[in-house]
Write a protein that holds these residues in place. Structure first.
Motif: not given
Length: 603
Positions: A217-218, A125
């Motif tokens: 964002p996850d 990320d």
């Protein structure tokens, strides 16, 4: 029907309806999925995105993101070591792209991974900060430092609060660039960029800073009550959720969906998560351009600030300073930065629509926690203070309810005299209330006032980082999370965990706090005899247990508040009723409710 019971049913039903709507529209969020803190700074092989952020120019023409010339893992780095931060700066581009928050872990487990905030291109990320100079007249883009520039560490080796580092780069055409990084004891970086013109011609350029994040964002909460995404301070704070950024209009000078704010003084722009934030803060009283944009092809979200263009004559130099906040949204820390000149920085915490309540409630809770040293007991202390503030109103309400009881014989006579004439009955009751100075709606007001307070406290507990992983006692080690106890783990006596929050099992096998909530509401009802009307009886019988299951998945701290509120309300009402000559038969009312159930079952 007893008017006191009417008021109580009305207030209770209204409170129930509001909370039911809130529960349906804003269900408790799913718990955070533990993240491997080391994964964010490890490369992911051929699937890793190696695209870097787009470098702006002074007039921002359409540009295509470039590719990193070599893996950042192979580039030299300068370490960041502070009491609160650990990370590094890549000398490839001079980007701050590796940062961990030493004081925070992903879960409450002692050996849980430290929270990772920034991560380099090539990791899972990518999320990083870039700096440079945007080329203008007399300078070509390759003559100014950009994301792919290989800097030299010319001064210092490790960035610490008392030890800055300096990077240098000579473009070979007369321009020498230096960049100094400083960091304080908390989360603020200061990046000072300078350029010396050793050439024979003028060079015009503009300093800039970039925050780039590859993809959403996850661990997004996706929860309506919480803002995550873009924050921009211009004349006022603007919040834009992640899914709304791609919907910006395509800006003619950017060529992609973008929102530009020109000539902003004392502003800032950044990206906020639930508890963490990165922010670009241009110098005060400087006209800066604040831009947020999205690159659909590469799925990069980017915020940037471009300061005014400067022209450096031969033999002259220019310097620019930019601050970067990268850390936790701690109230005290952010408030301190605001006092140092960052305009309205405290508003970066998502206080919500009820900010006029959430801000003072949090301040009071924070001060109590400083005094007590335990957030759970501080919530109970906050409840005591709120009830004390509302006590005059509650006193009038309970006195009015006691007077209503005294008027029951006269009201019964009015009913007999009016017969089926409801209008005559209402007129007679209004005259009686006026004569005896009784307000039949007084019983509703204290409950109605509790609703915005309840919502505001919910916001405080859910949003503020001070409640994250805040322990109370026993198994309650995170007041921002649902009750971790359940019948399945014998209410915390067994080591196994409770059912996953939000699941059917969690709804059925609730914890000890929701049970105490239901019992406290049930006992509060028993201060008065149950109404004779079967419909009212059913509402009263089910209300505590419906609330118990509804609030079972909410944050433990909120349930603690509700239990404390019910307990204090019970005590206040009991004592006030006694002072007015009415002795509540709590035990008798409890026994009568069980007898009625037995009689109903026998029929």
């Amino acid at each position: 029907m007893d008017d006191q019971n009417k008021n109580l049913i009305l207030a209770t039903a209204l409170s129930f309806a509001v909370i039911l709507v809130w529960f349906v529209l804003f269900p408790p969020p799913e718990p955070d999925t533990p993240i491997d803190g080391t994964s964010a700074v490890q490369t992911t092989g051929s699937t890793a995105d190696t695209t870097v952020a787009t470098t702006p120019s002074v007039d921002a023409p359409v540009a295509v993101p470039t590719q990193a010339p070599k893996a950042l893992a192979e580039a030299p780095r300068a370490s960041i070591e502070t009491p609160r931060l650990t990370g590094s700066i890549s000398l490839l581009g001079g980007r701050i792209d590796e940062l961990k928050l030493n004081d925070y872990r992903e879960t409450t487990e002692p050996d849980a991974d430290i929270v990772t905030l920034l991560a380099p291109v090539g990791s899972e990320d990518p999320y990083y900060a870039l700096f440079g100079w945007a080329a203008s007249t007399g300078v070509t883009p390759d003559a100014v430092p950009g994301p792919d520039t290989e800097w030299t560490l010319s001064d210092g080796d490790v960035l610490r609060p008392d030890a800055p580092i300096t990077l240098s780069w000579d473009n070979g055409a007369g321009l020498v660039f230096n960049r100094t990084y400083e960091v304080d004891a908390d989360f603020m970086f200061t990046v000072t960029q300078s350029v010396q013109n050793n050439g024979s011609a003028d060079a015009s350029m503009a300093p800039y800073g970039i925050l780039a994040r590859h993809g959403e964002p996850d661990n997004l909460k996706g929860f309506f009550v919480l803002h995550e995404g873009l924050v921009t301070m211009t004349d006022e704070l603007t919040e834009t959720d992640w899914d709304n950024i791609p919907d910006f209009d395509v800006h003619p000078k950017e060529g992609v969906p973008a929102e530009r704010n020109e000539d902003i003084q004392n502003g800032w722009i950044g990206i906020t998560d639930h508890y963490w934030m990165t922010t670009l803060i241009p110098p005060a009283d400087t006209n800066a351009r604040l831009t947020a944009k999205y690159y659909p092809r590469t799925d990069i979200y980017q915020t940037e600030t471009v300061m005014p263009k400067v022209t450096i004559t031969p033999g002259a130099s220019a310097t620019n300073t930019l601050r970067v906040f990268a850390g936790a949204k701690e109230w005290e820390t952010i408030r301190e930065y605001q006092s140092e000149g960052v305009t309205s920085f405290i508003d970066s915490i998502d206080w919500g629509w009820f900010f006029f309540l959430t801000k003072p409630i949090f301040w009071l809770l924070h001060e109590l926690n400083k005094l007590i040293g335990n957030m759970g007991w501080s919530i109970i202390g906050l409840t005591l203070i709120i009830k004390a503030v509302l006590f005059p109103l509650a006193y009038k309400s309970y006195v009015s309810m006691a007077k209503m009881k005294e008027l029951q014989p006269q009201m019964e006579k009015l009913k007999e005299a009016a017969g089926d004439d409801r209008q005559k009955m209402q007129q007679g009751m209004m005259e009686l209330y006026k004569k005896e100075k009784v307000n039949p709606a007084a019983g509703c007001l204290p409950i109605l006032l509790q609703i915005p307070i309840f919502f505001s406290l919910y916001k405080v507990i859910f949003v503020t980082i001070e409640l994250r992983h805040a322990p109370w006692l026993g198994p309650f080690q995170d007041l921002s999370a649902p009750d971790p106890t359940s019948l399945l783990n014998l209410f915390g006596l067994l080591p196994n965990s409770a059912p996953e929050p939000g699941s059917i099992m969690a709804l059925v096998f609730i914890g000890i706090l929701p049970l105490l909530l239901g019992i406290s509401m049930w006992l509060q009802q028993k201060l008065n005899p149950a109404p004779t009307d079967p419909t009212q009886q059913m509402i009263f019988a089910w209300m505590p247990w419906v609330f118990m299951f509804m609030l079972g998945g909410f944050a433990s701290g909120l349930v603690v508040y509700w239990i404390a509120n019910n307990t204090i309300t019970f005590t206040q009402q009991y004592l006030i009723m006694r002072s007015q000559g009415y002795k509540p038969d709590v035990f008798g009312n409890i026994m009568k409710s069980f007898r009625r159930k037995t009689e109903t079952d026998s029929k």
